[in-house]
Design a protein around this motif. Structure first.
Motif, short mmCIF file in Angstrom:
data_model
loop_
_atom_site.label_atom_id
_atom_site.label_comp_id
_atom_site.label_asym_id
_atom_site.label_seq_id
_atom_site.Cartn_x
_atom_site.Cartn_y
_atom_site.Cartn_z
N SER A 149 1.39 -2.46 -7.25
CA SER A 149 1.62 -3.81 -6.75
C SER A 149 3.08 -4.01 -6.36
O SER A 149 3.38 -4.61 -5.32
N ASP A 154 -2.40 -2.37 -2.14
CA ASP A 154 -3.50 -3.22 -2.57
C ASP A 154 -4.03 -2.72 -3.91
O ASP A 154 -3.97 -1.53 -4.23
N GLN A 155 -4.58 -3.65 -4.69
CA GLN A 155 -5.16 -3.29 -5.98
C GLN A 155 -6.53 -2.66 -5.77
O GLN A 155 -7.45 -3.31 -5.25
#
Length: 277
Positions: A149, A154-155
């Motif tokens: 992060s 992106d997670q």
């Protein structure tokens, strides 16, 4: 002439006349006790090809089953191509079940049984060890996610969770989704540990590879084989924590417990999300 003395009794063994496996060797590496198992090579004749055949079975059966599913309409050729009905759990569970069949055959024909070949033995402290390993895995995964992060990535989410969620968006909570979740929570951890921290780890160990090296090699293969590039480092952290169970105990039961707990929490979250929609 005096009679000869009776022969000494045979060494203790397991039921059925199979000799008990040699005791493990415990080495101190820093603050970690690393357990290296001894092997009876006269009995345990499996090796590197067998370990990689086990992994290849997962590939081959998965590809063949996917082709059959497309032909029979179990995977629509439009949209996101989400497996329908029984195909959803079948595509998840059949390939590892085939791996299990092969491992069972390998152990019976060329080994000394699951316990001796893949170190599938249980001790009471494995439960607590498994809980600690699961906690370690969550901490490492959280550190990786925080770092990703911070770097602007992106997670990522698990492919199996996304697949189940997408299927649930179309059908709601079904019996096939429940089977998918139960299999993912309880069956998959057992078979994956038998493969990666069981036969693959034991294969390196039989050939004298340093156990720390084996930990990182098997963890890398475990993370890569999921084919989720965005989650590679998350899976690596989880696999590293789980692998410490084999490193510290010389067995895989604590690793199975940790892996099962991680998957169970994930599958419960998926089912709860689907049921709440």
């Amino acid at each position: 002439m005096a009679p000869l003395p009776p022969p000494p009794p045979p060494p203790p063994g397991r039921a059925g006349g199979t000799p008990a496996p040699p005791p493990p060797i415990i080495e101190e590496v820093g603050e970690i006790g690393v357990v290296t198992n001894a092997y009876d090579h006269a009995q345990q004749r499996w090796g590197v090809p067998d370990a990689f055949i086990t992994i290849a079975i997962w590939f081959g059966v998965g590809i063949a089953l996917s082709i059959v599913a497309v032909i029979l309409g179990g995977i629509p050729d439009t949209g996101d191509a989400i497996p329908t009905g029984a195909w959803l759990p079948a595509l998840l569970l059949v390939p590892p079940l085939c791996q299990l069949v092969y491992l069972r055959r390998l152990s019976r024909r060329h080994g000394a049984g699951f316990g001796a070949d893949y170190q599938l033995r249980f001790r009471r402290y494995d439960v607590l060890t498994g809980l600690l390993l699961a906690f370690m895995a969550f901490v490492l995964a959280a550190i990786v996610l925080i770092a990703m992060s911070a770097l602007g990535f992106d997670q990522p989410s698990a492919a199996a969770a996304e697949l189940a969620t997408d299927a649930g968006d179309d059908t709601g909570l079904t019996v096939w989704l429940v089977i998918f979740a139960v299999g993912g929570a309880f069956l998959i951890p057992v078979i994956e540990e038998l493969v990666y921290r069981g036969v693959l780890w034991s294969t390196f160990e039989k050939r004298g590879v340093n156990n720390i090296v084996t930990l990182f090699v098997t963890t890398t293969i475990f993370a890569a084989i999921h084919f989720e590039p965005q989650r590679f480092f998350v899976l690596f952290g989880i696999g590293l924590a789980i692998g410490v169970g084999r490193l510290a105990t010389g067995r895989i039961m604590a690793s199975i417990i940790a892996h099962g707990l991680i998957n169970t929490i994930g599958m419960i979250a998926v089912l709860a999300e689907i049921a709440g929609d």
